[in-house]
Design a protein around this motif. Structure first.
Motif, PDB file in Angstrom:
ATOM      1  N   UNK A 646      16.163  -3.402 -29.062  1.00  0.00           N
ATOM      2  CA  UNK A 646      15.044  -4.178 -28.528  1.00  0.00           C
ATOM      3  C   UNK A 646      14.302  -3.406 -27.444  1.00  0.00           C
ATOM      4  N   UNK A 650      10.440  -2.379 -27.534  1.00  0.00           N
ATOM      5  CA  UNK A 650       9.543  -2.633 -26.413  1.00  0.00           C
ATOM      6  C   UNK A 650       8.858  -1.344 -25.971  1.00  0.00           C
ATOM      7  N   UNK A 653       6.120  -0.188 -28.315  1.00  0.00           N
ATOM      8  CA  UNK A 653       4.827  -0.863 -28.201  1.00  0.00           C
ATOM      9  C   UNK A 653       3.976  -0.238 -27.106  1.00  0.00           C
ATOM     10  N   UNK A 654       4.599   0.519 -26.252  1.00  0.00           N
ATOM     11  CA  UNK A 654       3.833   1.127 -25.159  1.00  0.00           C
ATOM     12  C   UNK A 654       3.278   2.493 -25.524  1.00  0.00           C
ATOM     13  N   UNK A 656       0.978   5.280 -26.757  1.00  0.00           N
ATOM     14  CA  UNK A 656      -0.484   5.250 -26.739  1.00  0.00           C
ATOM     15  C   UNK A 656      -1.065   5.462 -28.136  1.00  0.00           C
ATOM     16  N   UNK A 657      -0.476   6.420 -28.842  1.00  0.00           N
ATOM     17  CA  UNK A 657      -0.983   6.764 -30.156  1.00  0.00           C
ATOM     18  C   UNK A 657      -0.651   5.640 -31.135  1.00  0.00           C
ATOM     19  N   UNK A 658      -1.676   5.064 -31.756  1.00  0.00           N
ATOM     20  CA  UNK A 658      -1.427   3.867 -32.550  1.00  0.00           C
ATOM     21  C   UNK A 658      -0.563   4.185 -33.774  1.00  0.00           C
ATOM     22  N   UNK A 659      -0.705   5.402 -34.287  1.00  0.00           N
ATOM     23  CA  UNK A 659       0.127   5.791 -35.413  1.00  0.00           C
ATOM     24  C   UNK A 659       1.596   5.847 -35.013  1.00  0.00           C
ATOM     25  N   UNK A 661       2.848   4.358 -32.517  1.00  0.00           N
ATOM     26  CA  UNK A 661       3.293   3.024 -32.121  1.00  0.00           C
ATOM     27  C   UNK A 661       3.780   2.265 -33.344  1.00  0.00           C
ATOM     28  N   UNK A 662       3.014   2.338 -34.420  1.00  0.00           N
ATOM     29  CA  UNK A 662       3.409   1.626 -35.632  1.00  0.00           C
ATOM     30  C   UNK A 662       4.754   2.132 -36.132  1.00  0.00           C
ATOM     31  N   UNK A 663       4.885   3.453 -36.191  1.00  0.00           N
ATOM     32  CA  UNK A 663       6.154   4.003 -36.671  1.00  0.00           C
ATOM     33  C   UNK A 663       7.304   3.633 -35.750  1.00  0.00           C
ATOM     34  N   UNK A 672      17.370  -2.431 -35.364  1.00  0.00           N
ATOM     35  CA  UNK A 672      17.995  -3.697 -34.956  1.00  0.00           C
ATOM     36  C   UNK A 672      18.591  -4.411 -36.162  1.00  0.00           C
ATOM     37  N   UNK A 673      17.818  -4.459 -37.233  1.00  0.00           N
ATOM     38  CA  UNK A 673      18.280  -5.205 -38.402  1.00  0.00           C
ATOM     39  C   UNK A 673      19.516  -4.530 -39.003  1.00  0.00           C
ATOM     40  N   UNK A 722      10.535  13.092 -46.067  1.00  0.00           N
ATOM     41  CA  UNK A 722       9.116  13.216 -46.367  1.00  0.00           C
ATOM     42  C   UNK A 722       8.245  12.995 -45.144  1.00  0.00           C
ATOM     43  N   UNK A 723       8.786  12.336 -44.141  1.00  0.00           N
ATOM     44  CA  UNK A 723       7.998  12.158 -42.923  1.00  0.00           C
ATOM     45  C   UNK A 723       7.554  13.517 -42.398  1.00  0.00           C
TER      46      UNK A 723
ATOM     47  N   UNK B   1      -1.699  -3.874 -34.067  1.00  0.00           N
ATOM     48  CA  UNK B   1      -2.042  -2.550 -34.533  1.00  0.00           C
ATOM     49  C   UNK B   1      -3.547  -2.452 -34.751  1.00  0.00           C
ATOM     50  N   UNK B   8      -0.972  10.536 -41.023  1.00  0.00           N
ATOM     51  CA  UNK B   8       0.264  11.088 -40.484  1.00  0.00           C
ATOM     52  C   UNK B   8       0.057  12.561 -40.116  1.00  0.00           C
ATOM     53  N   UNK B 155      19.638 -11.733 -34.208  1.00  0.00           N
ATOM     54  CA  UNK B 155      19.705 -10.273 -34.261  1.00  0.00           C
ATOM     55  C   UNK B 155      20.579  -9.719 -33.145  1.00  0.00           C
ATOM     56  N   UNK B 206       4.114  -5.088 -21.937  1.00  0.00           N
ATOM     57  CA  UNK B 206       4.515  -3.693 -21.825  1.00  0.00           C
ATOM     58  C   UNK B 206       4.577  -3.244 -20.365  1.00  0.00           C
TER      59      UNK B 206
END
Lengths: 1040, 271
Positions: A646, A650, A653-654, A656-659, A661-663, A672-673, A722-723, B1, B8, B155, B206
């Motif tokens: 977690x 958190x 999410x901080x 800066x780069x949105x790409x 951030x998503x990854x 977590x799962x 592949x990443x 997002x 990428x 979780x 954040x």
């Protein structure tokens, strides 16, 4: 290659010469000082110059590579020394904590013990049949009213006889001394001595017993001992058994419920009826009940059938024996609610003992009503110690009591004639034997309280023997007095052997503290640049100073002659001090303690992650302060990992780069799962009952999931490769073909295993058992052979996960006819990591084979978690933060627990020993058990290097890279050392705690194993071969 | 997002075969990225968030009282489910009143103050109908928020085959305790505000708000979460106390943590 290259970098910065090993033709343009050579020009002076320069460049590179090799070697050497120091500390502690009993090599004889040529023979029996029914718990053999449990009221023959023919039979509760494992019990049942805890580990290959025992006494008195059953007996007593009538059966294949029992039943009757002239004592050891408990637990219909079978067998046996034969039936230990044993709970300790003869022989103790009370499942039934059987049997068979015996004669066997004379004799002789033993044991001989009691006995004995008018009461009173002596002696012995060698314990703890401090200094306080320079000094001064200390300690030993330190241990202490001194000397030469402290303060002041890591380390160390936390450690570990997940979410999410951030969010969420899913695989330890439900079983759905995993896991790994577009070169061979193939074979192996133990299915499908077994073992050998031998050999040859892509540079192609050609190296961004991970896959494939289906699934999840963690470490920039290694360590623990293990001796999966072989063979059997138990830690230790090398481009500062890897490797060792230190201190602190042998000691042993395993893997594989090979390979190929 | 899907970044190595020595170029998008991130980070620091007035009224004194009554009045140790569900009405009532108090004590944005000086003068005003509406709306959102909270609890290791009722009730309690005040203070939809609530929330979550520790509603939320986390610790101990049953310790942790967090936040804002 469809994509347009975005991040492209030239191999060689202009102006720097490069190694020509990849493409010799490309060298001209990389050496700008040389004029271009037009094609077709004959060899002249210009090529000479070129070649000379090339040679120089090559030499330079070779020199650098050699230098790299040397400094890498020093890292390994220093890590080895640090590991050695930790292991010495552990050895000292173990020596003091698991005190071993002094075994005296003497044997008893009738003259010394009883003052006559022939020993006292207190029975008319000529032959004895001893039947050991493994795990025969006491409540299995007595009627339990109103119980519907499958194990109650099934084996009824013994108690019926005990009630109906009291003079012919005797039933007693038979108390085992923990640890309740068969090997220890057999030692106790034959030598009469108390077990030592450390023996439990050697359950695997028990060596021939060297203590005096009644089997060897029989042999020396020229009596033949015939044997059939559990091969532990042959391991212990083989030289003393009558070879013509010895039929051992494999004991550790716990899934086999019937072959030992059927073998015993098949052979024991003919031996009694047809070949009775050949033997004097016949021993049979049946294992079915124990195996049934291990496999199904006591609450299973198989248990019922087994007990009914035993009932019939014993009835037949009692019919078969003749008038001059004594039958002894006993259990060596009980079983707990899960059917396992090894601990000291009443269920595990209380076995049953039954004797029968066709001639009336047995007496009863006074107040029989109260003594043989079967209410409450026989809670207050009269009990004797298992070691009491030794002296009793010796008198019944006319043997001297074994030298190390501490038990006392069972009263009922000597009171048939009510004059109690026999009882007094037996008790007196036993007292003499015990006194002899005590007198020859340094620790025991000066106990005045016990000696005084014996001298009183010795004074009374001639008086009572010479007086013909001694009444039965007087004999009995004397026997009671002798018994009091024996009881006192036993109590004192138990107390003494439960005593700990505090000097060694303290030494062990101190050495561990020193080792931990050195690790912290080495890993975190000294700048890594300096470490690389200091390594040779560390190594050479450690070796030199160690020699000095060895000599010093040797001479100190000769002069001082310390009581509790032998020469070898003093020398070992010298090595430890030498290493500590040798590593500290160069450090102290350069830095001062205040500087180190200020450095520590500076390093502390990093960020939230480091604080979190420290919190986890401290909390995990504090777990060992409470038995409840140790019991629930599996849940705590999962809780911490979720907390990390977690926090990572958190933090992601901080970004800066949105790409990114998503990854980051995606990886954190899947982390977590995965943690939650894997923590739902449980194998509960006994103390967790009833709040925990075990689901770790071999079920059809688990095996089906194994097949699914065989498809999915390679896909997932492929995705991670592949990443960084590293799924090139050797990757698809290793991952898609190799791993998937091996995983499918592993799944087939477990399917066969499942079939083999599902009688209904096998019969209905008509599969021949032999074929099943054969194919199972063959598959296992192929998988392990490919994974460990072929895989690792292949890995040594150097697979790289890259691809060279030749293309025309688009801009240039259109502009000029002299188009520039361009080669792209795909997978350059993860050049080291992708190649290194193939090694992890080798070990993973091997570990998956030896893990039970749910354990295998847990390991698959673990790989997913580790890869996710590597991505997170990259995204969140915590590669070299303490948190990432701590989380790696926690992942190791989580999957140790979720692959069906607990920190107890009972939960070791001994049955996987037979995956490769039907018999115990070194090293295959040991390898499988080690891989099964420590697999998660081995994989985690391997992956530690990936934190530094995953997703980085090849560096031209490989030594810095090594220092990074070593920092992380020593980081996880710091974490593990903290835990070890805490377990040591807590085990020592709680040494009188009720639960010490059940909870704290096994946990300490587990930690010891983990730290030894981690040290070996980290030093030699992770830092040594693994990353060394990968980094050097790139350097050789691409120079730089 | 963001909707803009970014490609990428692939790291590759190129080797040039051309006759002319090639000069290394820095990949263009790297520099762009850094420039982008710089500008956004500059924006973030200047975000304004609503603040509470410094008054004792906003200290949630009802929380410790309520936690005490859970034991004394609702006998949570004998039947956790019934105690938690029966007390829920009272909790919601308390929290709604607390929410209204909070709404009266939100200080205005500096810009708003300038532009709308004439409209609103008093710092403390009486509740308006819009306030009631918003509180009702916030309660609805809070109820929706129980679901993700429930999943988070699972979780973190809450059992997912048994004790589901207990876990869900715990999620409801925590949600009303922690989420509702946050929704009230930081608004989920606000027409007046010049700052987008979504940015406020993302900054909040954040920790990018300057002086976050001086925001009592926010510290209260953190305290609640940390308290719940710490509440899990005593469960494994073998003391055999009836308060060790799931989820009493977590609930108490949440209440205690929320109260302590709020008080600390209030104290910090005074300094």
């Amino acid at each position: 290659m469809a994509q347009v290259p975005i991040a492209t970098r030239p191999v060689v910065p202009p102006g720097e010469p490069k190694n020509g090993s990849i493409q010799p033709s490309q060298s001209p343009e990389t050496l700008p000082s040389i004029p271009m050579i037009p094609e077709g020009v004959p060899d002249g002076m210009l090529p000479d110059v070129r070649q000379r320069l090339l040679r120089q460049a090559n030499e330079r590179i070779q020199f650098r590579n050699r230098k790299l090799g040397i400094s890498h070697g020093y890292y390994v050497k220093v890590m080895f020394l640090l590991g050695l120091l930790q292991i010495i500390g552990l050895a000292f502690f173990t020596k003091g904590f698991l005190l071993s009993r002094q075994v005296l090599p003497f044997t008893s004889n009738c003259m010394d013990q009883q003052g006559r040529d022939q020993c006292l023979k207190a029975s008319p029996f000529e032959k004895t049949v001893i039947v050991v029914i493994d795990a025969l718990r006491f409540d299995f053999v007595i009627p339990v009213e109103g119980s519907t449990e499958p194990y109650h009221n099934k084996l009824t023959a013994l108690y019926e006889l005990f009630q109906n023919e009291p003079e012919n039979s005797l039933l007693l509760k038979f108390i085992a001394d923990p640890p309740t494992t068969t090997l220890q019990r057999l030692k106790g049942l034959t030598t009469g001595s108390l077990p030592t805890f450390i023996d439990a580990g050697s359950n695997f290959d028990g060596d021939t017993i060297d203590e005096d025992n009644w089997v060897s006494q029989l042999y020396h008195n020229e009596r033949n001992v015939a044997f059939v059953g559990d091969d532990t007996w042959t391991a212990l007593f083989n030289p003393f058994l009558y070879q013509n009538l010895t039929r051992p059966y494999d004991s550790l294949n716990v899934w086999d419920l019937h072959s030992v029992d059927n073998g015993v039943i098949e052979h024991i009757f003919p031996t009694i009826t047809n070949r009775s002239a050949e033997w004097d004592v016949l021993i049979g050891h049946l294992l079915g009940l124990d195996h049934c408990g291990h496999r199904y637990g006591p609450r299973h219909s198989a248990m019922e059938q087994k007990l009914i079978q035993m009932n019939g067998f014993l009835k037949d046996l009692m019919q078969t024996i003749d008038d001059k034969t004594l039958l002894v039936v006993m259990g060596d230990h009980g079983m707990d609610q899960t059917g396992n044993h090894g601990g000291e709970s009443p269920d595990e300790v209380e076995a049953a003992m039954f004797m029968y003869s066709k001639t009336p022989f047995f007496g009863r103790v006074a107040e029989a009503e109260k003594a043989y009370d079967i209410s409450k499942a026989g809670k207050s039934f009269r009990s004797v110690n298992q070691i009491d059987l030794v002296s009793s049997l010796s008198f019944l068979m006319g043997l001297p009591v074994p030298y190390n015996n501490l038990g006392f004669p069972i009263e009922e066997l000597f009171t048939r004639h009510h004059d109690n004379k026999l009882l007094a004799y037996a008790n007196f002789y036993t007292s003499v034997q015990i006194h002899q033993y005590r007198n020859n044991t340094d620790l025991l001989k000066n106990d005045e309280e016990v000696n005084l009691k014996f001298s009183k006995l010795l004074k009374k004995w001639p008086v009572i023997v010479q007086d013909p008018s001694t009444s039965p009461e007087a004999w009995f009173a004397f026997a009671q007095e002798a018994r009091e002596y024996q009881e006192l002696s036993l109590e004192k012995c138990k107390d003494l052997w439960a005593r700990f060698d505090l000097t060694s314990i303290t030494l062990g703890i101190v050495i561990t503290i020193v080792a931990l401090t050195l690790l912290i200094v080495y890993s975190k306080l000294i700048p890594s640049v300096v470490i690389a320079q200091l390594n040779p000094q560390f190594f050479s001064s450690s070796i030199a100073i160690s020699f000095v200390w060895i000599v010093l300690m040797g001479s100190l030993y000769v002069v001082l002659k310390p009581d509790n330190l032998t020469l070898n241990w003093s020398l070992l202490l010298g090595v430890a001090i030498g290493i500590a001194n040798g590593i500290l000397a160069p450090v102290m030469d350069r830095y001062s303690i205040p500087w180190l402290i200020s450095q520590a303060r500076e390093r502390m002041d990093l960020n939230g992650w480091t604080y979190m890591a420290l919190t986890f380390i401290i909390m995990h160390s504090l777990v060992f302060t409470s038995n409840s936390f140790v019991i629930w450690e599996d849940k705590l570990v999962a809780f911490w990992l979720s907390t990390f997940g977690f926090c990572a979410l958190f933090k992601a999410t901080r970004l800066q780069n949105s790409f990114k951030r998503a990854w980051g969010c995606y990886h954190a969420a899947s982390f977590i799962i995965m943690v939650r899913v894997s923590s739902s695989i449980t194998l509960c330890r006994e103390e967790q009952q009833p709040k925990c439900v075990s689901n770790f079983q071999i079920t059809w759905w688990a095996i089906a999931l194994l097949f699914v995993a065989a498809y999915l896991l390679p896909k997932i790994i492929e995705g991670f490769y592949k990443i960084s577009s590293s799924f090139e070169g050797a990757a698809s061979l290793w991952i898609t073909t190799g791993l998937r193939g091996l995983m499918f074979m592993t799944a087939i192996h477990w399917t066969l295993e499942y079939l083999e133990h599902n009688a209904v299915l096998t019969q209905s499908l008509g599969i021949p058992m032999n074929l099943l077994k054969l194919s199972k073992i063959t598959i296992a050998r192929i998988v392990l052979g490919i994974a460990l031998i072929a895989g690792n050999v292949g890995w040594f040859l150097g697979p790289l996960c890259i691809r060279l892509d030749l293309s025309l540079e688009p801009a240039a192609a259109s502009a000029s006819p002299s188009a520039k050609k361009e080669a792209q190296i795909l997978g350059y961004g993860n050049a080291y990591g992708s190649s290194y991970f193939l090694l992890v896959i080798n070990i993973l494939a091997a570990t998956l084979l030896v893990s039970k289906p749910l354990g295998g699934l847990s390991l698959c999840l673990m790989i997913y978690e580790l890869l996710t963690l590597l991505e997170l470490a990259d995204l969140l920039d915590i590669r070299h933060d303490m948190i990432s290694v701590v989380v790696m360590g926690l992942i190791g623990y989580l999957h140790f627990f979720t692959s069906g293990h607990q920190a107890t001796l009972q939960s070791i999966h001994w049955d996987v020993a037979f995956i490769l072989n039907e018999k115990i063979t070194f090293p295959f059997t040991h390898l499988t058990v080690i891989l099964n138990t420590l697999g998660p830690f081995i994989i985690v230790s391997l992956c530690v290097a990936l934190l530094s090398i995953w997703k980085i481009t090849p560096t031209n500062k490989p030594i810095t890279l090594f220092s990074r890897i070593v920092e992380n490797a020593t980081g996880i060792l710091i974490y593990q050392s903290c835990l070890t230190l805490s377990t040591l201190i807590m085990a020592a602190h709680f040494r009188r705690h009720l639960m010490v042998w059940k909870i704290f000691a096994p946990r300490f042993m587990l930690n010891g194993l983990i730290i030894i395993c981690m040290n070996i893997v980290l030093t030699f594989v992770t830092v040594g071969v693994g990353s060394g090979k990968v980094v050097k390979r790139w350097n050789e190929l691409f120079g730089s | 997002m963001t909707s803009k899907a970014q490609r990428m970044p692939r790291i590759k190595k190129t080797v040039s075969f051309s006759d002319v020595p090639k000069i290394a170029t820095i990949p263009p998008n790297d520099s762009q990225l850094t420039a982008d991130s710089k500008t956004t980070s500059q924006n973030s620091s200047s975000t304004w968030v609503p603040k509470l007035n410094k008054t004792v009224l906003t200290v949630p004194f009802h929380i410790p009282m309520f936690a005490y009554s859970l034991f004394e009045h609702y006998n949570i140790t004998t039947d956790a489910v019934s105690a938690m569900s029966r007390s829920l009405v009272v909790l919601v009532a308390f929290q709604v009143v607390y929410a209204l108090i909070l709404m009266q004590n939100i200080s205005e944005s500096p810009k708003k103050k300038k532009t709308k000086k004439t409209v609103k003068k008093a710092r403390v005003r009486a509740p308006e109908s819009g306030d009631f509406l918003y509180v009702t709306f916030a309660c609805g959102v809070t109820l929706l928020g129980t679901l993700p909270l429930f999943i988070v609890l699972i979780l973190f290791g809450a059992p997912f085959t048994v004790l589901l009722k207990e876990t869900y009730l715990l999620a409801v309690h925590i949600s009303f305790l922690v989420l509702l005040p946050l929704l009230i203070v930081y608004k989920i939809a606000d027409n007046d505000s010049e700052v987008q609530p979504s940015t406020v929330w993302s900054k909040l979550l954040t920790f990018e708000v300057a002086d976050w520790y001086k925001q009592p509603a926010f510290t209260m939320a953190i305290g609640g979460v940390v308290g719940t986390w710490l509440g899990a610790i005593p469960i494994p101990l073998d003391w055999d106390r009836n308060w060790q049953t799931w989820p009493i310790t977590l609930l108490v942790g949440a209440y205690g943590g929320a109260f302590v967090g709020n008080v600390l936040g209030q104290l910090a804002s005074l300094v």
